[in-house]
Design a protein around this motif. Structure first.
Motif, PDB file in Angstrom:
ATOM      1  N   VAL A 142       0.839  -1.209   0.000  1.00 53.43           N
ATOM      2  CA  VAL A 142       0.000   0.000   0.000  1.00 53.43           C
ATOM      3  C   VAL A 142       0.869   1.252   0.000  1.00 53.43           C
ATOM      4  CG1 VAL A 142      -2.008  -0.947   1.192  1.00 53.43           C
ATOM      5  CG2 VAL A 142      -0.062  -0.115   2.538  1.00 53.43           C
ATOM      6  N   GLU A 143       0.294   2.343  -0.499  1.00 50.32           N
ATOM      7  CA  GLU A 143       0.905   3.635  -0.220  1.00 50.32           C
ATOM      8  C   GLU A 143       0.045   4.269   0.871  1.00 50.32           C
ATOM      9  OE1 GLU A 143       1.443   6.579  -3.369  1.00 50.32           O
ATOM     10  OE2 GLU A 143       2.077   8.076  -1.895  1.00 50.32           O
ATOM     11  N   VAL A 144       0.718   4.759   1.910  1.00 51.70           N
ATOM     12  CA  VAL A 144      -0.014   5.344   3.039  1.00 51.70           C
ATOM     13  C   VAL A 144      -0.224   6.833   2.751  1.00 51.70           C
ATOM     14  CG1 VAL A 144      -0.088   5.619   5.525  1.00 51.70           C
ATOM     15  CG2 VAL A 144       1.209   3.731   4.507  1.00 51.70           C
ATOM     16  N   LEU A 202      11.682   3.813  -9.019  1.00 49.47           N
ATOM     17  CA  LEU A 202      11.209   5.023  -9.690  1.00 49.47           C
ATOM     18  C   LEU A 202       9.700   4.917  -9.805  1.00 49.47           C
ATOM     19  CD1 LEU A 202      13.644   5.724 -12.696  1.00 49.47           C
ATOM     20  CD2 LEU A 202      13.699   6.626 -10.353  1.00 49.47           C
ATOM     21  N   LYS A 203       8.970   5.887  -9.224  1.00 50.47           N
ATOM     22  CA  LYS A 203       7.500   5.904  -9.408  1.00 50.47           C
ATOM     23  C   LYS A 203       7.223   6.919 -10.501  1.00 50.47           C
ATOM     24  CE  LYS A 203       4.376   5.390  -6.144  1.00 50.47           C
ATOM     25  NZ  LYS A 203       3.556   5.655  -4.932  1.00 50.47           N
ATOM     26  N   ALA A 204       6.979   6.421 -11.712  1.00 45.91           N
ATOM     27  CA  ALA A 204       6.739   7.326 -12.839  1.00 45.91           C
ATOM     28  C   ALA A 204       5.463   8.108 -12.587  1.00 45.91           C
ATOM     29  CB  ALA A 204       6.623   6.515 -14.117  1.00 45.91           C
ATOM     30  N   ILE A 230      11.567   7.226  -5.789  1.00 49.40           N
ATOM     31  CA  ILE A 230      11.436   8.612  -6.257  1.00 49.40           C
ATOM     32  C   ILE A 230      10.003   8.785  -6.756  1.00 49.40           C
ATOM     33  CG2 ILE A 230      12.222  10.321  -7.941  1.00 49.40           C
ATOM     34  CD1 ILE A 230      14.221   9.700  -5.734  1.00 49.40           C
ATOM     35  N   ASP A 231       9.287   9.655  -6.063  1.00 46.92           N
ATOM     36  CA  ASP A 231       7.868   9.883  -6.340  1.00 46.92           C
ATOM     37  C   ASP A 231       7.730  10.889  -7.483  1.00 46.92           C
ATOM     38  OD1 ASP A 231       5.223   9.485  -5.892  1.00 46.92           O
ATOM     39  OD2 ASP A 231       5.147  10.481  -3.940  1.00 46.92           O
ATOM     40  N   ASP A 232       6.633  10.806  -8.224  1.00 47.44           N
ATOM     41  CA  ASP A 232       6.347  11.747  -9.312  1.00 47.44           C
ATOM     42  C   ASP A 232       7.535  11.858 -10.264  1.00 47.44           C
ATOM     43  OD1 ASP A 232       4.064  12.181  -7.836  1.00 47.44           O
ATOM     44  OD2 ASP A 232       4.756  14.074  -6.975  1.00 47.44           O
ATOM     45  N   LEU A 285      10.266   4.322   1.550  1.00 47.90           N
ATOM     46  CA  LEU A 285      10.049   5.752   1.726  1.00 47.90           C
ATOM     47  C   LEU A 285       9.983   6.411   0.366  1.00 47.90           C
ATOM     48  CD1 LEU A 285      12.533   6.351   4.679  1.00 47.90           C
ATOM     49  CD2 LEU A 285      10.062   5.964   4.786  1.00 47.90           C
ATOM     50  N   GLU A 286       8.949   7.236   0.163  1.00 44.01           N
ATOM     51  CA  GLU A 286       8.807   7.958  -1.103  1.00 44.01           C
ATOM     52  C   GLU A 286       9.223   9.400  -0.881  1.00 44.01           C
ATOM     53  OE1 GLU A 286       5.042   7.753  -3.013  1.00 44.01           O
ATOM     54  OE2 GLU A 286       4.823   5.584  -2.731  1.00 44.01           O
ATOM     55  N   ILE A 287      10.051   9.872  -1.824  1.00 46.27           N
ATOM     56  CA  ILE A 287      10.422  11.289  -1.753  1.00 46.27           C
ATOM     57  C   ILE A 287      10.303  11.837  -3.163  1.00 46.27           C
ATOM     58  CG2 ILE A 287      12.873  10.587  -1.842  1.00 46.27           C
ATOM     59  CD1 ILE A 287      13.375  13.253  -0.232  1.00 46.27           C
ATOM     60  N   VAL A 341       5.627   5.020   2.457  1.00 46.43           N
ATOM     61  CA  VAL A 341       5.316   6.201   3.269  1.00 46.43           C
ATOM     62  C   VAL A 341       5.991   7.409   2.627  1.00 46.43           C
ATOM     63  CG1 VAL A 341       5.756   7.280   5.504  1.00 46.43           C
ATOM     64  CG2 VAL A 341       5.011   4.899   5.398  1.00 46.43           C
ATOM     65  N   ASN A 342       5.237   8.500   2.494  1.00 45.38           N
ATOM     66  CA  ASN A 342       5.795   9.726   1.900  1.00 45.38           C
ATOM     67  C   ASN A 342       6.601  10.492   2.945  1.00 45.38           C
ATOM     68  OD1 ASN A 342       4.459  10.018  -0.921  1.00 45.38           O
ATOM     69  ND2 ASN A 342       2.786   9.430   0.444  1.00 45.38           N
ATOM     70  N   ILE A 343       7.813  10.860   2.580  1.00 44.83           N
ATOM     71  CA  ILE A 343       8.596  11.692   3.491  1.00 44.83           C
ATOM     72  C   ILE A 343       9.081  12.936   2.744  1.00 44.83           C
ATOM     73  CG2 ILE A 343       9.312   9.804   5.018  1.00 44.83           C
ATOM     74  CD1 ILE A 343      12.056   9.982   3.569  1.00 44.83           C
TER      75      ILE A 343
HETATM   76 MN    MN Z   1       3.489   9.279  -3.019  1.00 50.45          MN
END
Ligand code: MN
Ligand code: G
Ligand code: G
Length: 540
Positions: A312-314, A448-450, A427-429, A397-399, A369-371
């Protein structure tokens, strides 16, 4: 954040209300003081008048006491006694009665034959007589008399004009001043319209009394009455129309306007200050944290090959009393105030509580988790997050790429520490930032989260229609895995599957949902796995 209540108009209205309230209280207090002062002034008039009468009467008493015998007083040699009495302004007559009741001399004139007027009152002490009709006087007179040890008496006739003059002009024409009989209240001498309260128990009057009520004349009046010390059978009574005593003050005086302006400015200053502190974002966030208004939603991350639940993404939400708030409305303020650190740690704690049974049975379950920089740049928070690795083995961890712009020594160190602790960084976005790509090879990254715009562009003739493939190739070269975000349609999901993208995320696979919903979803996927042992062996 909630900056809306800081409209100065509300502060102005509140301050105005405070000012009007204070002004009213002040005015009311001052009017009450004014009224009681008006009554006191009237009481003082009466007391001063009683003192004047008492002073004169006690002088007369002494003179009556220290006079000679009837024979001495009524001989021509001693007429100066009468003269000295008559010289006093309050006296118009002096009469000497012998013990048998004969009037022996009048104003120093021997009367022969002496007329019989009645035996003197046997009681000693000064006494007041009147109003009484006496020979030679064409109207009733007021007298002070004293019987001496030999039974004879001296009577002085008081000057009614002298008494009246003293009582004049102490009240308006609506009020009155009167000398009254203390026992009955019957007036002996009065100026103005004498009247008494409709219901009263004033008489016999033996001490000072005041009252305010409806009078017999149907007017509302204030009254003060007190007995004379030298002659308690007489009392002075003074009364004034209530309306005149309660005359309203001028509302707007310079002093009051000045005070009101001052009050308004102080109130405005304080109200603005309070409003500002109440709407302070840090304060609101802290209140939200205290009241546990921040909650976790969980959006499914699915494996491309079979769309099974990989993790999951929180995503945080604020259950504000005014309604649910999305992160865009509060994350920036939380970052700016540094509160995001505490909020993220609380978020991690909630994850361990809410996903406890999943984490216990499936350690590979991914939890993204987004940080943000305030977290990465704070070694203590990095420590705290690393400690969660035990309870959340699949922690990622997503940044965002843009936040990598702030890349510095500390960021690199923190990322390395996460990596050393076995926590992966995504790496988010990805693909929307303005930074170069060199950081990709320099930092310890895993995923990498495209950005979802690339999924949206797939299959269209947009210029970025094929960029997702490029990103995937780049990721492969750098030994990174790829996640595609924003999958909204089945066709997109299938294309990504064909492309060999590892993980997908998007509304097609599931919206951000409650812990209970994600748990149900997870149970489903577990059942599918158990009915397919080959898959189970892969994902165990
Ligand atoms: Mn995110
Ligand atoms: O869920 P939603 O689409 O409203 O999220 C909007 C943005 O807020 C996303 O880009 C996401 O990265 C960010 N966000 C959501 N939850 C968190 C969180 O817990 N911490 C941080 N730092 N950002 C979050
Ligand atoms: O930047 P980040 O990846 O953290 O943002 C995640 C946010 O994107 C989530 O909060 C969610 O609300 C939003 N999101 C997730 N899936 C979709 C989707 O399929 N379409 C759109 N438009 N937004 C999505």
């Amino acid at each position: 954040m909630d900056r809306s209540p800081v409209l100065p108009i509300t502060a102005i209205l509140i301050s105005l209300a405070i000012t009007i309230a204070s002004f009213t209280v002040l005015y009311y207090q001052q009017s009450e003081q004014h009224k009681s002062r008006a009554r006191l002034r009237l009481n003082n008039h009466a007391q001063q008048l009683v003192e004047t009468f008492d002073r004169h009467f006690s002088d007369l008493n002494l003179m009556l006491q220290n006079s000679g015998s009837v024979e001495q007083l009524c001989t021509e040699q001693d007429w100066h006694y009468s003269d000295s009495m008559l010289a006093r302004p309050e006296i118009v007559g002096v009469q000497v009665l012998d013990a048998h009741g004969y009037l022996r001399c009048d104003n120093g004139k021997l009367l022969s034959p002496a007329p019989h007027v009645g035996k003197p009152d046997p009681r000693f002490g000064l006494r007041f007589v009147g109003p009484r009709l006496i020979n030679h006087y064409d109207r009733p007179v007021l007298m002070l008399a004293r019987t001496r040890t030999d039974g004879s008496a001296i009577q002085v006739i008081l000057h009614p004009g002298w008494l009246r003059n003293r009582m004049r002009q102490l009240t308006s024409s609506l009020g009155f001043v009167a000398l009254i009989d203390s026992d009955s209240g019957v007036p002996v001498l009065d100026i103005g319209a004498y009247s008494l309260p409709q219901q009263h128990d004033l008489f016999p009057l033996n001490h000072a009394r005041s009252t305010e009520s409806q009078f017999d004349n149907n007017r509302h009046q204030y009254l003060y009455a007190l007995p004379l010390l030298t002659q308690p059978s007489l009392s002075l009574i003074i009364s004034e129309e209530s309306v005149l005593l309660n005359q309203p003050l001028t509302v707007f005086t310079t002093q009051r306007i000045f005070l009101a302006a001052l009050c308004f400015m102080v109130a405005l200053f304080l109200t603005l200050k309070i409003q500002r502190s109440l709407s302070d974002p840090a304060r609101q966030l802290r209140a939200g944290m205290r009241q546990q208004q921040f909650i976790n939603l969980y959006q499914p991350l699915v494996r491309s090959e079979d769309f099974s639940l990989a993790g999951v993404e929180v995503l945080m939400r604020w259950q504000h009393p005014d309604g649910m708030r999305s992160p865009d409305t509060f994350i920036p303020a939380a970052e700016a105030t540094g509160l995001i650190r505490e909020m993220t740690l609380q978020q991690l704690k909630r994850i361990t509580d809410e996903l406890a049974s999943i984490l216990a049975t499936q350690p590979s379950f991914r939890v993204n988790v987004n940080i943000c920089p305030p977290i990465i740049n704070d070694p203590d928070t990095v420590d705290s997050i690393i400690r969660y690795k035990k309870q959340i083995p699949g922690l990622v961890l997503e940044i965002t790429e843009n936040q990598m712009l702030e890349e510095c020594e500390v960021t690199a160190q923190s990322l390395q520490r996460f990596r050393d602790a076995g926590i992966h960084i995504a790496i988010d976005d990805f693909g929307t930032g303005y930074c170069g790509l060199s950081y990709l090879s320099q930092l310890p990254l895993s995923i990498l989260k495209a950005d979802r715009c690339f999924v949206a562009a797939m299959g269209t003739d947009a210029v970025n229609a094929h960029l997702l493939e490029t990103i995937q190739q780049l990721a492969k070269k750098l030994n990174l895995s790829t996640v595609a975000e924003g999958v909204e349609e089945a066709s997109q999901a299938l294309k990504l599957q064909a492309m060999g993208i590892e993980i997908q995320q998007g509304w097609y696979h599931g919206r951000p949902m409650s812990p209970e919903q994600i748990y149900a979803r997870w149970l489903d996927s577990q059942q599918q796995l158990s009915s397919n042992p080959a898959l189970a062996a892969c994902y165990g």
